[in-house]
Design an enzyme around this catalytic site. Structure first.
Site, PDB file in Angstrom:
ATOM      1  N   ASN A  71       0.844  -1.195   0.000  1.00  0.00           N
ATOM      2  CA  ASN A  71       0.000   0.000   0.000  1.00  0.00           C
ATOM      3  C   ASN A  71       0.881   1.247   0.000  1.00  0.00           C
ATOM      4  OD1 ASN A  71       0.631   0.735   2.817  1.00  0.00           O
ATOM      5  ND2 ASN A  71      -0.441  -1.188   3.238  1.00  0.00           N
ATOM      6  N   LYS A 127     -11.189  -3.026  18.691  1.00  0.00           N
ATOM      7  CA  LYS A 127      -9.796  -3.430  18.891  1.00  0.00           C
ATOM      8  C   LYS A 127      -9.309  -3.092  20.297  1.00  0.00           C
ATOM      9  CE  LYS A 127      -8.776  -3.093  13.972  1.00  0.00           C
ATOM     10  NZ  LYS A 127      -7.699  -3.093  12.992  1.00  0.00           N
ATOM     11  N   ASP A 153      -4.299  -6.277   5.244  1.00  0.00           N
ATOM     12  CA  ASP A 153      -5.302  -7.107   5.906  1.00  0.00           C
ATOM     13  C   ASP A 153      -5.260  -8.558   5.412  1.00  0.00           C
ATOM     14  OD1 ASP A 153      -6.273  -5.117   7.515  1.00  0.00           O
ATOM     15  OD2 ASP A 153      -7.670  -4.372   6.005  1.00  0.00           O
ATOM     16  N   PHE A 195      -4.539   3.588  14.861  1.00  0.00           N
ATOM     17  CA  PHE A 195      -4.834   4.606  13.854  1.00  0.00           C
ATOM     18  C   PHE A 195      -6.006   4.125  13.021  1.00  0.00           C
ATOM     19  CE2 PHE A 195      -1.581   7.945  13.516  1.00  0.00           C
ATOM     20  CZ  PHE A 195      -0.800   7.566  14.597  1.00  0.00           C
TER      21      PHE A 195
HETATM   22  N1  CTP Z   1      -3.896  -2.914  12.153  1.00  0.00           N
HETATM   23  C1  CTP Z   1      -3.039  -3.876  12.610  1.00  0.00           C
HETATM   24  N2  CTP Z   1      -2.985  -5.080  11.995  1.00  0.00           N
HETATM   25  C2  CTP Z   1      -3.761  -5.336  10.913  1.00  0.00           C
HETATM   26  C3  CTP Z   1      -4.634  -4.351  10.426  1.00  0.00           C
HETATM   27  C4  CTP Z   1      -4.674  -3.144  11.063  1.00  0.00           C
HETATM   28  O1  CTP Z   1      -2.328  -3.633  13.593  1.00  0.00           O
HETATM   29  N3  CTP Z   1      -3.682  -6.522  10.325  1.00  0.00           N
HETATM   30  C5  CTP Z   1      -3.968  -1.633  12.871  1.00  0.00           C
HETATM   31  C6  CTP Z   1      -3.411  -0.458  12.126  1.00  0.00           C
HETATM   32  O2  CTP Z   1      -2.038  -0.288  12.402  1.00  0.00           O
HETATM   33  C7  CTP Z   1      -4.232   0.687  12.682  1.00  0.00           C
HETATM   34  C8  CTP Z   1      -5.575   0.039  12.979  1.00  0.00           C
HETATM   35  O3  CTP Z   1      -5.330  -1.350  13.076  1.00  0.00           O
HETATM   36  O4  CTP Z   1      -3.725   1.145  13.918  1.00  0.00           O
HETATM   37  C9  CTP Z   1      -6.662   0.284  12.026  1.00  0.00           C
HETATM   38  O5  CTP Z   1      -6.316  -0.142  10.779  1.00  0.00           O
HETATM   39  P1  CTP Z   1      -7.387  -0.177   9.601  1.00  0.00           P
HETATM   40  O6  CTP Z   1      -6.742  -0.766   8.400  1.00  0.00           O
HETATM   41  O7  CTP Z   1      -8.046   1.150   9.474  1.00  0.00           O
HETATM   42  O8  CTP Z   1      -8.439  -1.159  10.246  1.00  0.00           O
HETATM   43  P2  CTP Z   1      -9.031  -2.494   9.760  1.00  0.00           P
HETATM   44  O9  CTP Z   1      -9.267  -3.335  10.949  1.00  0.00           O
HETATM   45  O10 CTP Z   1      -8.191  -3.094   8.685  1.00  0.00           O
HETATM   46  O11 CTP Z   1     -10.427  -2.018   9.242  1.00  0.00           O
HETATM   47  P3  CTP Z   1     -10.930  -1.701   7.775  1.00  0.00           P
HETATM   48  O12 CTP Z   1     -12.025  -2.650   7.611  1.00  0.00           O
HETATM   49  O13 CTP Z   1     -11.368  -0.269   7.872  1.00  0.00           O
HETATM   50  O14 CTP Z   1      -9.768  -1.922   6.852  1.00  0.00           O
END
Ligand code: CTP
Length: 723
Positions: free
Chosen positions: A224, A357, A294, A339
């Site tokens: 990303n 979380k 993710d 974040f």
């Molecule tokens: N995060 C993490 N590990 C992951 C995904 C996310 O530690 N596998 C953490 C990021 O560092 C950030 C927070 O989770 O602090 C939110 O990340 P975000 O991508 O916005 O959240 P997601 O749970 O992936 O939700 P979304 O469905 O919005 O992608």
């Protein structure tokens, strides 16, 4: 974060890198700063005053005793004039003088007189740099608030390739800008913490930064647009606030400016997760700023995948969520910052993410804000806190966002300590509970009683040792990572009244009455936190069976029930001091329930909906809208009962508010066992408090109480009858 119009004093000491300082002066001037140069005598062996005078446009100050019409107090004059002092290159010698207050030349004297931000860029031989004396001097300076840049790696004057080079002038200029921005952020009116004292001194803080790369085949990957800048700025800001930084970062072209105590560079989310698993138990806090992918590709090809001409599909499987892991496994003393980058319904989505979380602070940024997010040096964020409050910021440099965040983290962690200690102090001070001062003491001070008056005398023998064993178990078990002293334990009791006993099978039926209390601030009494009778309690026990319990392996219904109530008590107790503070323990109680779903004994299953059902109790604390119940507990205790001593009217207002919130919950959630969860512990106290209230308050209280707990109408009538 501009240097425009700033007054910078550049101190040059005698290292070979001094030859680069004209370039540094030029860069600073180009950035809009006014520069004055102060040199040590040795520096002038490496760079001529004429060059420095030419680029800075001003004379070079190096001889304190030079007359020739010059001021002899120029060091004082520069100290007043300058906004920032940069010492570059900083030799081992000047660093030692600065650390120990030796003032024997123009530069060291200026440093002592300088009372504004100072930045040093060390440069020396690798062994000198690594010498414990230099390391100690750098530590002293850093602790004093001096911004110490990390020496760079490369070819040194001695001919070897090693660490010890002065960072390039461009890097020093950038560092000066960011340091300046931080110094400015530090002076904002609302900063927390006291003055110059480092807020996170000695705290271990983990930071995740950058993107991750999820391989598809040896040459391709999914990633990303994250640059890692935000995370690196956070690592720098943490370092400046005295934290020991544990940085784990994905592939990035950038790097932090400050030295990082522990830095692992990884590629994939899985690798980042493995680092987290290793580090997390020792951390005081974690800031999760990485843009972790993710998903990853299920089957990574060993060879480069060939084009087939047709459609191609990649099967993706979810990656571990690092933030969620830390949130789910944090102790009461660990703090988690996440974040959230959102594109729509930003606030609602971020708050939902924070809860899901279990983060203490969520930093929201939206792609709607110009200049915020990926590939920018600026950001616009809103901080969302666990207590439901939030704080929106303006568009700022990532450096100042990081500085602010770190200050808020410091404040939050300070707050955590305060409330943990507050609860502890009140307990210790008011109740004088427990004897001895064993540091091994754990959270509960429980009197476990086994009452056998209802069974045949021949069946009693087995219970003679059980009471002692259960006392030792419940009081000795380490239920959480809290370190509490003997005088700080939570007062509670568990009374097991044996109803029936079959000696041949060892099956026992009992009533277990569980009570827990909490001290009231500035008063000499305690309020009830929990008061339940568990009538579905059966277990098998033979004399000398071990009393053992583990969160992951539950083998006895006896210890499972005791563990469940222990976690529940600690969770409610912590919640009563700070909203949601008990979540971790309540989740552990919930975990016991989940582990016990396959047990044959009653009381655990979702299907057995009755008022004594343990599943149902914890379900109502933890499920869906449960934040609200935590809030009621907090509101009742901290805003209500704790205020009674100082201001009874304020205290009653707080209690009425708690009851109103509970009623609103009760009205919207059918079947909330209000009586069991709350009124059973509180009804007597409420009768006594409101009996002394003005008429209209009494009426309001009775109305709400009757609707929350209709079976006790007569009891609440006493409030109206009291004189
Ligand atoms: N995060 C993490 N590990 C992951 C995904 C996310 O530690 N596998 C953490 C990021 O560092 C950030 C927070 O989770 O602090 C939110 O990340 P975000 O991508 O916005 O959240 P997601 O749970 O992936 O939700 P979304 O469905 O919005 O992608």
């Amino acid at each position: 974060m501009s240097l425009q119009g700033r007054h910078i004093v550049l101190g040059v000491s005698g290292g070979i890198a001094a030859y680069k300082t004209p370039a540094l002066v030029r860069l600073l001037v180009q950035a809009g700063a006014e520069v004055r140069v102060v040199c040590t005598a040795h520096a002038l062996e490496f760079v001529t005053p004429l060059t420095l005078e030419t680029v800075s446009g001003h004379g070079v100050y190096s001889d304190m005793f030079h007359r020739g019409g010059e001021r002899t107090t120029r060091h004082i004059h520069y100290a007043d004039w300058g906004d920032l002092l940069i010492v570059a290159p900083a030799t081992a010698n000047i660093l030692a003088k600065m650390a120990h207050g030796i003032a024997d030349d123009a530069l060291s004297t200026l440093y002592l007189a300088f009372h504004k931000p100072v930045l040093v860029a060390p440069a020396m031989n690798v062994h000198m740099y690594g010498h414990p004396a230099t390391a100690e001097n750098l530590r002293i300076l850093a602790q004093r608030g001096v911004c110490v840049l990390d020496a760079a790696y490369g070819q040194l004057a001695c001919g070897c390739e090693a660490k010890g080079r002065m960072p390039e002038p461009e890097e020093i200029r950038r560092a000066a800008e960011t340091f300046w921005a931080e110094a400015e952020a530090a002076t904002e009116a609302d900063v927390c913490g006291g003055g110059d004292e480092a807020l996170l001194k000695g705290k271990k803080v983990l930071v995740t930064a950058g993107p991750t790369q999820e391989p598809i085949d040896p040459v391709r990957y999914i990633t990303n647009r994250s640059s890692g800048r935000m995370g690196f700025c956070i690592a720098d800001a943490l370092h400046r606030q005295g934290a020991e930084v544990f940085l784990v970062s994905g592939p990035s072209a950038l790097k932090p400016e400050m030295p990082v105590a522990h830095w692992e560079k990884v590629r994939t989310a899985q690798e980042m997760y493995e680092t987290l698993l290793r580090w997390w138990p020792d951390m005081d806090a974690g800031v999760f700023s990485a843009a972790v992918a993710d998903y990853r590709v299920r089957a990574v090809s060993d060879v480069k995948m060939k084009k087939t001409g047709g459609e191609a599909r990649l099967e993706l499987v979810p990656n571990p969520d690092l933030l969620a892991y830390a949130g789910a496994h944090k102790t009461e003393r660990q703090c988690v910052v996440g974040f959230a980058l959102e594109t729509d319904h930003a606030l609602a989505n971020a708050e939902e993410k924070r809860r899901r979380k279990n983060a203490d602070i969520m930093v929201l940024n939206t792609l709607e804000d110009k200049g915020a997010g990926f590939e920018t040096t600026t950001n616009k964020v809103t901080f969302l806190y666990k207590d439901g409050t939030s704080e929106a910021g303006d568009l700022e440099s990532k450096v100042s966002v990081a500085a602010k965040l770190v200050r808020r983290l410091g404040r939050y962690m300070g707050g955590l300590t305060v409330w943990l200690l507050l609860g502890a102090t009140v307990l210790g001070g008011l109740c004088g509970w427990g004897g001895g001062a064993s540091l091994q003491a754990q959270e509960l001070n429980c009197t476990f009683q086994v009452v056998t008056s209802k069974i045949q005398s021949g069946d009693k023998k087995v219970f003679e040792t059980l009471q002692d064993a259960l006392n030792a178990f419940v009081n000795g078990q380490k239920w959480t990572n809290l370190q509490v002293g003997a005088g700080e334990k939570i007062p509670c009791s568990m009374t097991m009244e044996v109803q029936e006993r079959d000696n041949t099978t060892g099956t026992t039926k009992a009533y277990l009455t569980v009570q827990a209390r909490r001290p009231v601030y500035n008063a000499s009494y305690q309020t009830n936190l929990l008061n339940v009778v568990d009538r579905d309690f059966t277990f098998t026990y033979s004399e000398f069976d071990p009393i053992e319990f583990s969160d992951n392996n539950i083998s006895s219904n006896l210890t499972a029930v005791v563990a469940y109530y222990s976690y529940l008590i600690i969770g409610l107790y912590l919640d009563s001091f700070a909203p949601n503070a008990g979540e971790v323990c309540l989740n552990k109680a919930d975990n016991v329930v989940s582990m016990c779903q396959s047990m044959s004994e009653a009381g655990w299953k979702a299907s057995e909906r009755n008022n004594r059902n343990r599943y149902w109790i914890i379900e109502n604390y933890l499920n869906g809208n449960y934040g609200a119940i935590h809030q009621v507990l907090y509101q009742y205790h901290r805003k209500g009962i704790d205020q009674m001593y100082g201001s009874p009217s304020e205290g009653r207002a707080g209690l009425l508010q708690a009851l109103t919130e509970l009623k609103a919950l009760n009205d919207t959630r059918s079947g909330l066992p209000c009586k069991l969860l709350f009124m059973e512990a509180k009804s007597d106290e409420l009768v006594s408090v409101f009996s002394g209230a003005p008429q209209d308050e009494r009426q309001r209280a009775v109305e709400i109480l009757n609707s929350l707990d209709p079976s006790n109408v007569q009891k609440y009538q006493k409030i109206m009858q009291a004189r």
